[in-house]
Design an enzyme around this catalytic site. Structure first.
Site, PDB file in Angstrom:
ATOM      1  N   CYS A   1      96.403 -13.176 -66.140  1.00  0.00           N
ATOM      2  CA  CYS A   1      95.411 -12.752 -67.135  1.00  0.00           C
ATOM      3  C   CYS A   1      96.070 -11.905 -68.229  1.00  0.00           C
ATOM      4  O   CYS A   1      96.800 -12.462 -69.042  1.00  0.00           O
ATOM      5  CB  CYS A   1      94.250 -12.061 -66.427  1.00  0.00           C
TER       6      CYS A   1
ATOM      7  N   HIS B   1      92.663 -14.689 -61.864  1.00  0.00           N
ATOM      8  CA  HIS B   1      93.107 -13.615 -60.966  1.00  0.00           C
ATOM      9  C   HIS B   1      93.246 -14.133 -59.530  1.00  0.00           C
ATOM     10  O   HIS B   1      92.325 -13.977 -58.734  1.00  0.00           O
ATOM     11  CB  HIS B   1      92.066 -12.485 -60.964  1.00  0.00           C
TER      12      HIS B   1
ATOM     13  N   GLU C   1      94.819 -12.883 -57.161  1.00  0.00           N
ATOM     14  CA  GLU C   1      94.843 -11.753 -56.218  1.00  0.00           C
ATOM     15  C   GLU C   1      93.431 -11.320 -55.825  1.00  0.00           C
ATOM     16  O   GLU C   1      93.256 -10.569 -54.879  1.00  0.00           O
ATOM     17  CB  GLU C   1      95.648 -10.585 -56.823  1.00  0.00           C
TER      18      GLU C   1
HETATM   19  N1  GLN Z   1      91.073  -9.466 -71.976  1.00  0.00           N
HETATM   20  C1  GLN Z   1      92.176  -8.800 -71.351  1.00  0.00           C
HETATM   21  C2  GLN Z   1      93.343  -8.631 -72.317  1.00  0.00           C
HETATM   22  O1  GLN Z   1      93.267  -8.978 -73.438  1.00  0.00           O
HETATM   23  C3  GLN Z   1      92.636  -9.519 -70.119  1.00  0.00           C
HETATM   24  C4  GLN Z   1      91.592  -9.424 -69.037  1.00  0.00           C
HETATM   25  C5  GLN Z   1      92.163  -9.440 -67.658  1.00  0.00           C
HETATM   26  O2  GLN Z   1      93.355  -9.251 -67.449  1.00  0.00           O
HETATM   27  N2  GLN Z   1      91.293  -9.604 -66.698  1.00  0.00           N
HETATM   28  O3  GLN Z   1      94.355  -8.156 -71.916  1.00  0.00           O
END
Ligand code: GLN
Length: 184
Positions: free
Chosen positions: A73, A165, A167
């Site tokens: 992410c 994610h 995890e």
């Molecule tokens: N929107 C977040 C970002 O720009 C990422 C979100 C996440 O890691 N769950 O870093």
């Protein structure tokens, strides 16, 4: 990397698949590592903290120099080459030849769970997406996970990145794959 975000859950998952872990907060913590997870959280905050802690160049150089890395992410955004909708001046490491759009799934889909397809594995993977980046272009990377025909996981060399994610999913298959990459 334990500056911000969902690192504790990665520690649990990595230990469950037999890895030994270390929290990386300082440059010195990088010494002797076999692999690095850059967790989900907020890519802008994490980048700022890396800079403030004097970690930014060291982490980028290690990962771009071949230290196996898993970015999830926000971590995917940090490993990316091209970022849309970043804050002003936000740059990724360019480890992976991908273009991503931050928070690219839109407001109504801020967070959702949906089954994913992993390459070479017929069993669906439970995808947990939280303000996830959209992969606009997978470039020259190998796509290792797809959601509704769109790439959500990529690998290039010894770096892997996932828009979701793993995890938080209770499914350890992708942590196992990362360990294989570290050992390869
Ligand atoms: N929107 C977040 C970002 O720009 C990422 C979100 C996440 O890691 N769950 O870093």
């Amino acid at each position: 990397m334990a500056l911000q975000g969902a690192f504790a859950e990665h520690v649990r998952a990595l230990e469950a698949v037999g890895a030994r872990t270390r929290l990386v907060r300082l440059k010195e913590d990088l010494a002797g590592l076999d692999g690095l997870v850059i967790p989900g959280g907020e890519s802008t905050t994490m980048t700022m903290l890396m800079q403030r802690m004097g970690l930014y160049d060291a982490v980028r150089d290690a990962v771009n120099g071949g230290l196996p890395a898993l970015g999830t992410c926000a971590g995917m955004i940090i490993l990316a080459d091209r970022i849309s909708d970043g804050i002003e001046g936000q740059r990724g490491f360019g480890t992976l030849d991908i273009a991503v759009r931050r928070n690219g799934y839109g407001r109504q889909l801020e967070s959702f769970e949906s089954p994913l397809q992993l390459d070479g594995d017929p069993e669906a993977f439970p995808g947990v997406f939280i303000r996830a980046p959209v992969v606009l272009d997978a470039g020259t990377t190998e796509v290792i996970a797809q959601h509704e025909g769109r790439p959500v996981g990529v690998r290039q060399g010894r770096a892997m990145a996932l828009a979701f994610h793993p995890e938080l999913s209770g499914d350890l298959r992708l942590h196992r794959r990362f360990l294989e990459l570290v050992r390869s």
